[in-house]
Design an enzyme around this catalytic site. Structure first.
Site, PDB file in Angstrom:
ATOM      1  N   GLY A 140      -4.093 -19.647  37.269  1.00  0.00           N
ATOM      2  CA  GLY A 140      -2.720 -19.371  37.703  1.00  0.00           C
ATOM      3  C   GLY A 140      -1.756 -20.536  37.536  1.00  0.00           C
ATOM      4  O   GLY A 140      -0.640 -20.505  38.052  1.00  0.00           O
ATOM      5  N   ARG A 200       1.145 -26.338  22.161  1.00  0.00           N
ATOM      6  CA  ARG A 200       0.251 -26.234  21.002  1.00  0.00           C
ATOM      7  C   ARG A 200       0.914 -25.532  19.817  1.00  0.00           C
ATOM      8  O   ARG A 200       0.439 -25.616  18.700  1.00  0.00           O
ATOM      9  CB  ARG A 200      -1.048 -25.530  21.401  1.00  0.00           C
ATOM     10  CG  ARG A 200      -2.064 -26.501  22.009  1.00  0.00           C
ATOM     11  CD  ARG A 200      -3.450 -25.899  22.100  1.00  0.00           C
ATOM     12  NE  ARG A 200      -4.427 -26.867  22.560  1.00  0.00           N
ATOM     13  CZ  ARG A 200      -5.104 -27.699  21.777  1.00  0.00           C
ATOM     14  NH1 ARG A 200      -4.895 -27.699  20.465  1.00  0.00           N
ATOM     15  NH2 ARG A 200      -5.984 -28.529  22.280  1.00  0.00           N
ATOM     16  N   ILE A 231      -5.171 -27.112  31.299  1.00  0.00           N
ATOM     17  CA  ILE A 231      -6.515 -27.132  31.898  1.00  0.00           C
ATOM     18  C   ILE A 231      -6.946 -28.570  32.186  1.00  0.00           C
ATOM     19  O   ILE A 231      -7.401 -28.882  33.265  1.00  0.00           O
ATOM     20  CB  ILE A 231      -7.539 -26.429  30.972  1.00  0.00           C
ATOM     21  CG1 ILE A 231      -7.174 -24.932  30.819  1.00  0.00           C
ATOM     22  CG2 ILE A 231      -8.959 -26.562  31.549  1.00  0.00           C
ATOM     23  CD1 ILE A 231      -8.004 -24.186  29.767  1.00  0.00           C
ATOM     24  N   SER A 232      -6.819 -29.448  31.214  1.00  0.00           N
ATOM     25  CA  SER A 232      -7.198 -30.867  31.320  1.00  0.00           C
ATOM     26  C   SER A 232      -8.470 -31.063  32.145  1.00  0.00           C
ATOM     27  O   SER A 232      -8.413 -31.578  33.254  1.00  0.00           O
ATOM     28  CB  SER A 232      -6.037 -31.698  31.878  1.00  0.00           C
ATOM     29  OG  SER A 232      -5.467 -31.123  33.042  1.00  0.00           O
TER      30      SER A 232
END
Lengths: 284, 284
Positions: free
Chosen positions: B121, B149, B189-190
């Site tokens: 989320g 990206r 996300i990392s």
């Protein structure tokens, strides 16, 4: 209904109109785990598409339906939305539009791309303009080629490929900043027309990109030589130096040409300020 | 005197104080080709250096001298200024300070770094927060990992090295945007702590970076699977998928943890808004 969430690209259909929109939080009603966002500002200006799938929700007298053809910012590659299926939601469009940010800032985001020889005065004029804009309450940011090489582009050298990538990245960041509503001034030699043109092509709107050519004879730059780089280039200590042993391709059709010989930095910055004002970038 | 120009880092010395400053256009007097900028806002807060070279100019009761030790924004590598010589002026500091931009915007620039599994989320909360901030007249920008990206990071794949570089670039852009005064929300996300920590270390100020951990069991994300990616990962169609066949390293000391299971997107965004407010980012 569960797939109707804030930030989705939708179509809003009224009795007379079908317009693209984005679900926002203007009115919210919790629905299961998610919540229902009701359409707010329109997206995509005059574009309109006929809905090609079922209506998801009613809002007042309008219907909300998934939008099958997106016009994602800054990208020609992004896939279309497929709200309701789960496979290809790849582009997250912000519920706060660029237009809303520009209204808030009372200005229009854009990119002034200052190109010219080393020592031509790009950065000095850029920072002077920034100051003038700030005094008028406008939000400006200078992306300086030298500075960015200490951060975003610190992995890049000075080969042709690296320079090209350096310019590409500066262009992409400028694009994001213009999208954020900022008057973005890029100061970078950018000697090759093809690299500058690629940046222009990547802009969200064609009217976002304004090429500013710092026109000055190389002999004057060499005489100034504020960083001592011409001297080093002449001595062979720097190879591939623009204007000495590497070409500078002057813009063919720049939006603005500053005759550097004729003016001082403040006068040139004033010229850019006047340009921005007359092109309505300093108002909403 | 000719080397005293707008944007130079200088020291201003009064009877009782030596403070770093930047020459600005507050008062201008044309001097030859350039012009004299007189110091405005201070740079570098409580830092002060003794001048180690000659005085260049008088301004009121203070003296202006070249600053030998710079504290250039966002860089530990930039070289010191050497005003008056011509060899190593590498860093162009803007005459408009971050502080001035923040005053103008009536907010403080910062980075909220939202980390968490795919489907946790992040983007939904980020865009919801952006909307809430916009309704309060604050300037916010969401840097979404998926979106970037398509542009800045379109040259990068999904190898470990590419992901690391992707995160590094997002961090650098976030740094620039925070410096521009924007409340910047990064949604990515990392998965690796070291990459997130590197970004934190690169920030101009340590207080710029706020790690937001979207805490949620992978099973819940897999059940949601909004992009169908977990299904593909389970089927072996995507390799190295975070949470399935690649690790996610939860932050050890995040500034904020959002228990995703417990709240809906609006509640979580509200929590971030409250955090920003209580930490004085929504005022100057």
């Amino acid at each position: 209904m569960a797939c109707l969430r804030v930030g989705r690209q939708m179509l809003r259909q009224t009795a007379s109109l079908v317009c693209p929109t984005t679900t926002t939080m203007m009115m919210m009603a919790t629905k299961g785990e998610g919540f229902l966002g009701v359409c707010g500002g329109s997206l995509g200006g005059s574009q309109a598409y006929a809905p090609s799938c079922g209506v998801l929700e009613r809002f007042g007298s309008s219907l909300l339906a998934p939008r099958r053809e997106g016009r994602p910012f800054g990208s020609t590659k992004a896939e279309t939305y497929d709200v309701g299926s789960s496979s290809n939601i790849k582009w997250h469009e912000s519920p706060v539009t660029r237009d809303a940010r520009e209204k808030q800032l009372n200005q229009r985001g854009c990119v002034l791309w200052m190109t010219g020889l080393s020592g031509s005065g790009k950065s000095t004029v850029a920072f002077t303009l920034e100051h003038m804009l700030q005094e008028e309450g406008k939000l400006c940011y200078v992306l300086d080629g030298d500075n960015v090489r200490h951060g975003l582009c610190q992995d890049l050298g000075f080969t042709a490929q690296c320079r090209e990538e350096n310019i590409r990245r500066m262009g992409e960041v400028a694009n994001l900043m213009a999208n954020a509503g900022i008057i973005t001034v890029v100061s970078i030699i950018s000697p090759f027309a093809k690299d500058r043109n690629k940046v222009r092509e990547r802009m969200e709107n064609k009217s976002d990109f304004h090429e500013v050519y710092m026109k000055i004879p190389v002999s004057v730059c060499e005489e100034r030589d504020p960083k001592g780089l011409y001297k080093k280039a002449r001595a062979g200590k720097i190879k591939g130096f623009t204007g000495i042993d590497a070409p500078y391709e002057a813009p063919e059709n720049p939006e603005i040409t500053l005759e550097v010989n004729d003016g001082n930095a403040a006068e040139m910055a004033r010229e850019l300020l006047d340009y921005l004002r007359s092109h309505k970038f300093l108002e909403y």
